[in-house]
Design an enzyme around this catalytic site. Structure first.
Site, PDB file in Angstrom:
ATOM      1  N   ARG A 209      -8.373  -0.104   4.827  1.00 19.21           N
ATOM      2  CA  ARG A 209      -7.742   0.883   4.221  1.00 19.21           C
ATOM      3  C   ARG A 209      -6.513   0.293   3.740  1.00 19.21           C
ATOM      4  O   ARG A 209      -5.703   0.620   2.922  1.00 19.21           O
ATOM      5  CB  ARG A 209      -7.584   2.118   4.914  1.00 19.21           C
ATOM      6  CG  ARG A 209      -8.520   2.981   5.016  1.00 19.21           C
ATOM      7  CD  ARG A 209      -8.034   4.530   5.841  1.00 19.21           C
ATOM      8  NE  ARG A 209      -7.102   4.653   5.281  1.00 19.21           N
ATOM      9  CZ  ARG A 209      -5.799   5.129   6.236  1.00 19.21           C
ATOM     10  NH1 ARG A 209      -5.962   5.063   7.511  1.00 19.21           N
ATOM     11  NH2 ARG A 209      -4.890   5.344   5.497  1.00 19.21           N
TER      12      ARG A 209
ATOM     13  N   LYS B 117       0.676  -1.211  -0.033  1.00 20.52           N
ATOM     14  CA  LYS B 117       0.012  -0.132  -0.073  1.00 20.52           C
ATOM     15  C   LYS B 117       0.941   1.065   0.043  1.00 20.52           C
ATOM     16  O   LYS B 117       0.809   2.229  -0.772  1.00 20.52           O
ATOM     17  CB  LYS B 117      -0.636  -0.222   1.086  1.00 20.52           C
ATOM     18  CG  LYS B 117      -1.536   1.409   1.643  1.00 20.52           C
ATOM     19  CD  LYS B 117      -2.267   1.230   2.778  1.00 20.52           C
ATOM     20  CE  LYS B 117      -1.814   1.736   4.012  1.00 20.52           C
ATOM     21  NZ  LYS B 117      -1.501   3.355   4.056  1.00 20.52           N
ATOM     22  N   ASN B 118       2.018   1.390   0.873  1.00 22.69           N
ATOM     23  CA  ASN B 118       2.591   2.531   0.969  1.00 22.69           C
ATOM     24  C   ASN B 118       3.721   2.913   0.004  1.00 22.69           C
ATOM     25  O   ASN B 118       4.140   3.865  -0.233  1.00 22.69           O
ATOM     26  CB  ASN B 118       3.510   2.405   2.221  1.00 22.69           C
ATOM     27  CG  ASN B 118       2.355   2.710   3.669  1.00 22.69           C
ATOM     28  OD1 ASN B 118       1.316   2.789   3.119  1.00 22.69           O
ATOM     29  ND2 ASN B 118       2.992   2.635   4.693  1.00 22.69           N
TER      30      ASN B 118
ATOM     31  N   ASP C 119       4.653   1.051  11.813  1.00 21.42           N
ATOM     32  CA  ASP C 119       3.517   0.143  11.206  1.00 21.42           C
ATOM     33  C   ASP C 119       3.551  -1.276  11.920  1.00 21.42           C
ATOM     34  O   ASP C 119       2.471  -1.865  11.735  1.00 21.42           O
ATOM     35  CB  ASP C 119       3.451   0.223   9.842  1.00 21.42           C
ATOM     36  CG  ASP C 119       3.272   1.561   9.450  1.00 21.42           C
ATOM     37  OD1 ASP C 119       2.859   2.499   9.960  1.00 21.42           O
ATOM     38  OD2 ASP C 119       3.185   1.678   7.921  1.00 21.42           O
TER      39      ASP C 119
ATOM     40  N   VAL D 141       8.168   7.479  16.666  1.00 22.03           N
ATOM     41  CA  VAL D 141       7.837   8.199  15.497  1.00 22.03           C
ATOM     42  C   VAL D 141       6.691   8.885  15.506  1.00 22.03           C
ATOM     43  O   VAL D 141       6.579  10.089  15.032  1.00 22.03           O
ATOM     44  CB  VAL D 141       7.712   6.879  14.206  1.00 22.03           C
ATOM     45  CG1 VAL D 141       7.415   7.670  12.899  1.00 22.03           C
ATOM     46  CG2 VAL D 141       8.939   6.257  14.099  1.00 22.03           C
TER      47      VAL D 141
ATOM     48  N   ARG E 264       0.634  15.013  12.859  1.00 25.20           N
ATOM     49  CA  ARG E 264       1.023  14.701  11.565  1.00 25.20           C
ATOM     50  C   ARG E 264       1.147  15.947  10.699  1.00 25.20           C
ATOM     51  O   ARG E 264       0.286  16.165   9.761  1.00 25.20           O
ATOM     52  CB  ARG E 264       0.013  13.566  10.976  1.00 25.20           C
ATOM     53  CG  ARG E 264       0.048  12.124  11.718  1.00 25.20           C
ATOM     54  CD  ARG E 264      -0.596  11.151  11.076  1.00 25.20           C
ATOM     55  NE  ARG E 264       0.228  10.360  10.086  1.00 25.20           N
ATOM     56  CZ  ARG E 264      -0.218   9.537   9.311  1.00 25.20           C
ATOM     57  NH1 ARG E 264      -1.407   8.954   9.243  1.00 25.20           N
ATOM     58  NH2 ARG E 264       0.478   8.958   8.313  1.00 25.20           N
ATOM     59  N   PRO E 265       1.910  16.801  10.983  1.00 28.72           N
ATOM     60  CA  PRO E 265       2.000  18.157  10.187  1.00 28.72           C
ATOM     61  C   PRO E 265       2.517  17.796   8.939  1.00 28.72           C
ATOM     62  O   PRO E 265       2.945  16.741   8.452  1.00 28.72           O
ATOM     63  CB  PRO E 265       3.014  18.879  11.051  1.00 28.72           C
ATOM     64  CG  PRO E 265       3.795  17.710  11.899  1.00 28.72           C
ATOM     65  CD  PRO E 265       2.969  16.663  12.014  1.00 28.72           C
ATOM     66  N   ILE E 266       2.445  18.860   8.015  1.00 24.34           N
ATOM     67  CA  ILE E 266       2.952  18.814   6.694  1.00 24.34           C
ATOM     68  C   ILE E 266       4.163  19.688   6.408  1.00 24.34           C
ATOM     69  O   ILE E 266       4.606  19.980   5.209  1.00 24.34           O
ATOM     70  CB  ILE E 266       1.919  18.977   5.696  1.00 24.34           C
ATOM     71  CG1 ILE E 266       0.929  19.928   6.014  1.00 24.34           C
ATOM     72  CG2 ILE E 266       1.225  17.648   5.362  1.00 24.34           C
ATOM     73  CD1 ILE E 266       0.329  20.743   4.774  1.00 24.34           C
ATOM     74  N   ASP E 267       4.817  20.139   7.504  1.00 23.50           N
ATOM     75  CA  ASP E 267       5.650  21.237   7.345  1.00 23.50           C
ATOM     76  C   ASP E 267       6.787  20.964   6.449  1.00 23.50           C
ATOM     77  O   ASP E 267       7.304  21.728   5.779  1.00 23.50           O
ATOM     78  CB  ASP E 267       6.266  21.860   8.741  1.00 23.50           C
ATOM     79  CG  ASP E 267       6.732  20.718   9.752  1.00 23.50           C
ATOM     80  OD1 ASP E 267       5.984  19.712   9.846  1.00 23.50           O
ATOM     81  OD2 ASP E 267       7.694  21.171  10.282  1.00 23.50           O
TER      82      ASP E 267
ATOM     83  N   CYS F   4      -5.250   8.350   9.541  1.00 23.88           N
ATOM     84  CA  CYS F   4      -5.231   7.883  10.966  1.00 23.88           C
ATOM     85  C   CYS F   4      -4.758   8.951  11.781  1.00 23.88           C
ATOM     86  O   CYS F   4      -3.898   9.667  11.612  1.00 23.88           O
ATOM     87  CB  CYS F   4      -4.209   6.704  11.080  1.00 23.88           C
ATOM     88  SG  CYS F   4      -4.725   5.293  10.295  1.00 23.88           S
TER      89      CYS F   4
END
Ligand code: UD1
Length: 420
Positions: free
Chosen positions: A398, A22-23, A306, A328, A122-125, A117
């Site tokens: 998912r 998936k990833n 994971d 993480v 979970r930032p996107i910086d 999830c």
């Protein structure tokens, strides 16, 4: 609403085939947006809710996409839209991966702030830091992130404060069409990064160093469609390995790259499970007594976050106390409360979970809090006495292809029930 009902207590045995990762497939599908001509043929595509969401998003943007069995074709010659709206992005964080390709190819991209999830803030910086490093201007507008660049993106040196998988991928894709050379320092080293680099190179990109902490991308003026086979899913493989170890069974897991699973195999062996390589797979046999182990999650090649929930499920039955440190994601212990309902003895203090093994787990009504946390509950249910009812299984769908089917073939008593 659907739920899974698991009747536990049976050792699982037999053969199971692992699907495409998936990833790995998600960034690869997003990168098909980079192809100005030609068609992308992607094989080994798992049939998963996340994959369908991303394909729908590509179609919304004007790409033609067809998924038949495990084969996906994407024609992104002409796109009509460079906006990823709420409906797609709120369902899945990985849809933010369209930002890099769109920005690189069209000079602008607009994406709703991603969901996914709830395992941390979970930032996107770091993604945005990368785009800025390539010359883009970024601003936020009504819940959207907008990235723009006047002409083309320009190659540059980008240091990631953390080796983020998604940021490394988004920057690689953007840099593939930038003017000049980009160097990503402290890049993520996950196998999925290598798979993406291989696909980008097949499309005509020049990416070197993928799989190390410095990735170099020599930007090209255009890319074309290419064919690619997705790597097997190491997390799905790891989940079936734990199923063998936890139920005291023996499972041959096919389509595995053992190199990608080194830390998982090492830790399973420490618990007493026997892992043997053979052919294109591994055979895992559970031990009579599960030994306690300490685990710390880390970026690759460390122990994968994971797999932390699944290994936690295993350690609930160990003979002794284990310590699990999650480095993480800051909120990845949500499944622990659910495991406790089943009789597990776990104490959480910040990022550390202390797991005292118990002699038995008992079936209970629980809910999947996130994708891998949900997998941990299935595993616990398979080892528990009585019946476990798992709700909110859309999280699990998912990431696990043909889940009940694969488990049932291994002798599990697991069924999906629709309600309402
Ligand atoms: C990917 C995987 C996910 C896996 C994770 C870590 C996909 C689709 N998902 O997620 O299954 O659990 O890698 O192996 O491939 N971070 C920032 N700023 C950013 C980006 C990330 O601070 O801009 C932080 C995150 O909050 C987190 C850490 O970096 O604490 C790791 O996140 P990242 O590697 O980016 O994970 P994803 O790519 O989202």
């Amino acid at each position: 609403m659907e739920k899974l009902v698991v009747r536990g207590g049976k050792p699982l045995s037999g053969k199971v085939r692992v699907s495409g990762a998936k990833n790995a497939v998600l960034p690869i599908i997003a990168s098909a947006l980079l192809a100005e001509k030609g068609i992308c043929h992607i094989s080994g595509v798992p049939c998963l809710a996340d994959v369908e969401t991303l394909i729908d998003l590509l179609r919304f943007m004007g790409a033609e996409a067809a998924l038949e069995e495990e084969n996906l074709t994407v024609n992104a010659k002409t796109l009509t839209n460079t906006e990823a709206p709420y409906d797609y992005v709120s369902q899945m964080r990985a849809s933010f991966l369209v930002m890099g390709p769109l920005l690189a190819r069209y000079g602008h991209a607009k994406t709703f702030l991603p969901g996914g999830c709830k395992i941390g803030t979970r930032p996107i910086d770091l993604h945005l830091k990368g785009f800025v490093g390539l010359g883009a201007e970024i601003y936020r507008e009504n819940g959207f992130v907008v990235a723009k660049v006047k002409d083309r993106l320009k190659g540059g040196k980008i240091y990631l404060d953390f080796p983020s998988v998604g940021a490394t991928e988004n920057i690689m894709m953007a840099a593939a069409l930038a003017d000049g050379i980009t160097q990503i320092q402290n890049a993520a080293e996950e196998p999925e990064i290598v798979d993406l680099a291989n696909f980008l190179n097949a499309m005509g990109a020049r990416v070197t160093g993928a799989g190390t902490n410095v990735v170099v991308i020599e930007g090209q003026t255009s890319l074309k469609g290419a064919a690619h086979q997705v790597i097997p899913d190491r997390v799905e493989a790891g989940t079936y390995m734990v199923a063998a170890a936890l139920t005291g069974g023996e499972i041959y897991i096919e389509n595995v790259i053992t190199e990608h699973l080194k830390p998982v195999i090492a830790k399973l062996e420490e618990t007493g499970a026997k892992v043997q390589n053979g052919g294109s797979g591994v055979k895992v046999s559970g031990a009579e007594n599960i030994a306690p182990v300490n685990i710390q999650t880390l970026p690759y090649p460390g122990f994968p976050t994971d797999m932390q929930p699944q290994i936690t499920a295993l350690l609930t039955r160990a003979k002794g106390t284990s310590m699990i440190t999650e480095t993480v994601f800051e909120n990845r212990f949500m499944h622990i409360e659910e495991l406790s309902r089943m009789g597990a003895d776990i104490r959480v203090d910040g990022r550390v979970a202390v797991v005292k093994g118990v002699s038995e787990l008992n079936g209970a009504r629980v809910h999947a809090t996130d994708l891998r946390g949900g997998a941990a509950l299935i595993l616990a249910g398979l080892a528990a006495k009585g019946e476990t009812e798992i709700n909110f299984i859309h999280h699990i769908d998912r990431g696990y292809e043909k889940l009940e089917d694969k488990f049932c073939r291994l002798g599990a008593d697991i069924r999906r029930v629709s309600e309402g």
